[in-house]
Design a protein around this motif. Structure first.
Motif, PDB file in Angstrom:
ATOM      1  N   LEU A 172      18.527  24.432  -3.199  1.00 22.81           N
ATOM      2  CA  LEU A 172      17.433  24.856  -4.067  1.00 22.81           C
ATOM      3  C   LEU A 172      16.355  25.578  -3.256  1.00 22.81           C
ATOM      4  O   LEU A 172      15.884  26.658  -3.638  1.00 22.81           O
ATOM      5  CB  LEU A 172      16.845  23.647  -4.789  1.00 22.81           C
ATOM      6  N   ALA A 173      15.987  24.992  -2.119  1.00 25.34           N
ATOM      7  CA  ALA A 173      14.972  25.607  -1.260  1.00 25.34           C
ATOM      8  C   ALA A 173      15.461  26.947  -0.714  1.00 25.34           C
ATOM      9  O   ALA A 173      14.725  27.941  -0.721  1.00 25.34           O
ATOM     10  CB  ALA A 173      14.619  24.658  -0.113  1.00 25.34           C
ATOM     11  N   ARG A 174      16.718  26.992  -0.257  1.00 24.03           N
ATOM     12  CA  ARG A 174      17.276  28.220   0.306  1.00 24.03           C
ATOM     13  C   ARG A 174      17.296  29.346  -0.718  1.00 24.03           C
ATOM     14  O   ARG A 174      16.902  30.470  -0.435  1.00 24.03           O
ATOM     15  CB  ARG A 174      18.695  27.960   0.829  1.00 24.03           C
ATOM     16  N   ARG A 175      17.742  29.041  -1.931  1.00 25.89           N
ATOM     17  CA  ARG A 175      17.809  30.060  -2.987  1.00 25.89           C
ATOM     18  C   ARG A 175      16.436  30.599  -3.361  1.00 25.89           C
ATOM     19  O   ARG A 175      16.327  31.695  -3.904  1.00 25.89           O
ATOM     20  CB  ARG A 175      18.482  29.485  -4.236  1.00 25.89           C
ATOM     21  N   ASN A 176      15.396  29.848  -3.072  1.00 26.19           N
ATOM     22  CA  ASN A 176      14.054  30.278  -3.429  1.00 26.19           C
ATOM     23  C   ASN A 176      13.229  30.726  -2.228  1.00 26.19           C
ATOM     24  O   ASN A 176      12.005  30.794  -2.295  1.00 26.19           O
ATOM     25  CB  ASN A 176      13.352  29.153  -4.196  1.00 26.19           C
ATOM     26  N   GLY A 177      13.919  31.018  -1.140  1.00 23.25           N
ATOM     27  CA  GLY A 177      13.250  31.607   0.019  1.00 23.25           C
ATOM     28  C   GLY A 177      12.437  30.635   0.856  1.00 23.25           C
ATOM     29  O   GLY A 177      11.638  31.063   1.681  1.00 23.25           O
ATOM     30  N   LEU A 178      12.637  29.356   0.690  1.00 24.68           N
ATOM     31  CA  LEU A 178      11.890  28.356   1.459  1.00 24.68           C
ATOM     32  C   LEU A 178      12.726  27.953   2.677  1.00 24.68           C
ATOM     33  O   LEU A 178      13.272  26.857   2.756  1.00 24.68           O
ATOM     34  CB  LEU A 178      11.567  27.148   0.574  1.00 24.68           C
ATOM     35  N   THR A 179      12.821  28.867   3.632  1.00 21.42           N
ATOM     36  CA  THR A 179      13.770  28.703   4.729  1.00 21.42           C
ATOM     37  C   THR A 179      13.448  27.519   5.636  1.00 21.42           C
ATOM     38  O   THR A 179      14.366  26.809   6.062  1.00 21.42           O
ATOM     39  CB  THR A 179      13.872  29.993   5.559  1.00 21.42           C
ATOM     40  N   THR A 180      12.183  27.305   5.939  1.00 26.31           N
ATOM     41  CA  THR A 180      11.834  26.169   6.804  1.00 26.31           C
ATOM     42  C   THR A 180      12.134  24.856   6.102  1.00 26.31           C
ATOM     43  O   THR A 180      12.709  23.937   6.701  1.00 26.31           O
ATOM     44  CB  THR A 180      10.354  26.225   7.223  1.00 26.31           C
ATOM     45  N   LEU A 181      11.795  24.763   4.845  1.00 27.65           N
ATOM     46  CA  LEU A 181      12.089  23.560   4.076  1.00 27.65           C
ATOM     47  C   LEU A 181      13.600  23.351   3.965  1.00 27.65           C
ATOM     48  O   LEU A 181      14.096  22.233   4.117  1.00 27.65           O
ATOM     49  CB  LEU A 181      11.454  23.645   2.686  1.00 27.65           C
ATOM     50  N   ALA A 182      14.354  24.418   3.749  1.00 28.82           N
ATOM     51  CA  ALA A 182      15.812  24.325   3.682  1.00 28.82           C
ATOM     52  C   ALA A 182      16.372  23.810   5.001  1.00 28.82           C
ATOM     53  O   ALA A 182      17.269  22.958   5.015  1.00 28.82           O
ATOM     54  CB  ALA A 182      16.409  25.688   3.331  1.00 28.82           C
ATOM     55  N   TYR A 183      15.827  24.305   6.102  1.00 25.73           N
ATOM     56  CA  TYR A 183      16.273  23.851   7.420  1.00 25.73           C
ATOM     57  C   TYR A 183      16.007  22.356   7.606  1.00 25.73           C
ATOM     58  O   TYR A 183      16.877  21.605   8.059  1.00 25.73           O
ATOM     59  CB  TYR A 183      15.560  24.664   8.506  1.00 25.73           C
ATOM     60  N   ILE A 206      23.605   4.213   0.849  1.00 25.57           N
ATOM     61  CA  ILE A 206      22.294   4.871   0.795  1.00 25.57           C
ATOM     62  C   ILE A 206      22.341   6.186   1.568  1.00 25.57           C
ATOM     63  O   ILE A 206      21.840   7.212   1.098  1.00 25.57           O
ATOM     64  CB  ILE A 206      21.195   3.946   1.344  1.00 25.57           C
ATOM     65  N   ALA A 207      22.947   6.158   2.750  1.00 27.71           N
ATOM     66  CA  ALA A 207      23.044   7.377   3.566  1.00 27.71           C
ATOM     67  C   ALA A 207      23.829   8.461   2.837  1.00 27.71           C
ATOM     68  O   ALA A 207      23.453   9.639   2.875  1.00 27.71           O
ATOM     69  CB  ALA A 207      23.670   7.065   4.915  1.00 27.71           C
ATOM     70  N   ALA A 208      24.899   8.091   2.154  1.00 31.85           N
ATOM     71  CA  ALA A 208      25.692   9.072   1.406  1.00 31.85           C
ATOM     72  C   ALA A 208      24.869   9.668   0.264  1.00 31.85           C
ATOM     73  O   ALA A 208      24.941  10.877   0.001  1.00 31.85           O
ATOM     74  CB  ALA A 208      26.964   8.427   0.863  1.00 31.85           C
ATOM     75  N   TYR A 209      24.098   8.848  -0.403  1.00 37.07           N
ATOM     76  CA  TYR A 209      23.247   9.316  -1.498  1.00 37.07           C
ATOM     77  C   TYR A 209      22.170  10.271  -0.972  1.00 37.07           C
ATOM     78  O   TYR A 209      21.953  11.348  -1.529  1.00 37.07           O
ATOM     79  CB  TYR A 209      22.623   8.114  -2.197  1.00 37.07           C
ATOM     80  N   VAL A 210      21.545   9.897   0.130  1.00 33.94           N
ATOM     81  CA  VAL A 210      20.519  10.758   0.741  1.00 33.94           C
ATOM     82  C   VAL A 210      21.131  12.081   1.189  1.00 33.94           C
ATOM     83  O   VAL A 210      20.540  13.150   0.968  1.00 33.94           O
ATOM     84  CB  VAL A 210      19.826  10.031   1.915  1.00 33.94           C
ATOM     85  N   ALA A 211      22.320  12.032   1.795  1.00 35.56           N
ATOM     86  CA  ALA A 211      22.985  13.259   2.243  1.00 35.56           C
ATOM     87  C   ALA A 211      23.245  14.190   1.064  1.00 35.56           C
ATOM     88  O   ALA A 211      23.018  15.401   1.148  1.00 35.56           O
ATOM     89  CB  ALA A 211      24.287  12.930   2.963  1.00 35.56           C
ATOM     90  N   SER A 212      23.703  13.619  -0.035  1.00 37.18           N
ATOM     91  CA  SER A 212      23.991  14.425  -1.221  1.00 37.18           C
ATOM     92  C   SER A 212      22.723  15.056  -1.795  1.00 37.18           C
ATOM     93  O   SER A 212      22.693  16.259  -2.085  1.00 37.18           O
ATOM     94  CB  SER A 212      24.669  13.536  -2.269  1.00 37.18           C
ATOM     95  N   LEU A 213      21.684  14.249  -1.938  1.00 30.14           N
ATOM     96  CA  LEU A 213      20.419  14.776  -2.473  1.00 30.14           C
ATOM     97  C   LEU A 213      19.819  15.836  -1.546  1.00 30.14           C
ATOM     98  O   LEU A 213      19.353  16.879  -2.015  1.00 30.14           O
ATOM     99  CB  LEU A 213      19.410  13.647  -2.665  1.00 30.14           C
ATOM    100  N   ALA A 214      19.848  15.564  -0.245  1.00 25.73           N
ATOM    101  CA  ALA A 214      19.283  16.521   0.709  1.00 25.73           C
ATOM    102  C   ALA A 214      20.040  17.841   0.659  1.00 25.73           C
ATOM    103  O   ALA A 214      19.438  18.916   0.740  1.00 25.73           O
ATOM    104  CB  ALA A 214      19.290  15.942   2.120  1.00 25.73           C
ATOM    105  N   GLY A 215      21.362  17.763   0.498  1.00 26.00           N
ATOM    106  CA  GLY A 215      22.160  18.988   0.387  1.00 26.00           C
ATOM    107  C   GLY A 215      21.799  19.791  -0.851  1.00 26.00           C
ATOM    108  O   GLY A 215      21.659  21.020  -0.797  1.00 26.00           O
ATOM    109  N   ASP A 216      21.636  19.093  -1.978  1.00 22.52           N
ATOM    110  CA  ASP A 216      21.243  19.779  -3.213  1.00 22.52           C
ATOM    111  C   ASP A 216      19.856  20.404  -3.084  1.00 22.52           C
ATOM    112  O   ASP A 216      19.630  21.558  -3.480  1.00 22.52           O
ATOM    113  CB  ASP A 216      21.248  18.804  -4.389  1.00 22.52           C
ATOM    114  N   LEU A 217      18.924  19.657  -2.512  1.00 22.60           N
ATOM    115  CA  LEU A 217      17.561  20.168  -2.344  1.00 22.60           C
ATOM    116  C   LEU A 217      17.522  21.331  -1.357  1.00 22.60           C
ATOM    117  O   LEU A 217      16.773  22.291  -1.536  1.00 22.60           O
ATOM    118  CB  LEU A 217      16.630  19.045  -1.890  1.00 22.60           C
ATOM    119  N   ARG A 218      18.353  21.251  -0.311  1.00 21.29           N
ATOM    120  CA  ARG A 218      18.440  22.354   0.660  1.00 21.29           C
ATOM    121  C   ARG A 218      18.853  23.646  -0.031  1.00 21.29           C
ATOM    122  O   ARG A 218      18.272  24.705   0.195  1.00 21.29           O
ATOM    123  CB  ARG A 218      19.444  22.005   1.754  1.00 21.29           C
TER     124      ARG A 218
END
Length: 75
Positions: free
Chosen positions: A33-44, A19-31
């Motif tokens: 996505l957020a970073r590329r769209n200027g959502l720096t706090t959310l990316a952090y 579960i932790a590995a799956y969450v890490a992977s999803l969080a990395g992908d979402l980070r």
């Protein structure tokens, strides 16, 4: 099927490390996505979630390694 569906752990292998590995992977992908769209706090925050999930994976592996070490008699 999405990339996240392909990485999703099957219901027969649902343990904390999986579960932790799956969450890490999803969080990395979402980070990303957020970073590329200027959502720096959310990316952090998503990066912090990824790092926490990776810490859980390391802790689970260390616990497994520690439990497999035989006890030395007399100590």
């Amino acid at each position: 099927m999405s990339r996240s569906d392909q990485r999703r752990p099957s219901s027969t292998s649902l343990k904390g490390e999986d579960i932790a590995a799956y969450v890490a992977s999803l969080a990395g992908d979402l980070r990303e996505l957020a970073r590329r769209n200027g959502l720096t706090t959310l990316a952090y925050l998503l990066d912090m979630a990824r790092l926490e999930a990776e810490a859980e994976i390391r802790a689970a592996r260390e616990a497994q390694e520690g439990s497999s070490v035989p006890e030395i008699p007399g100590e």
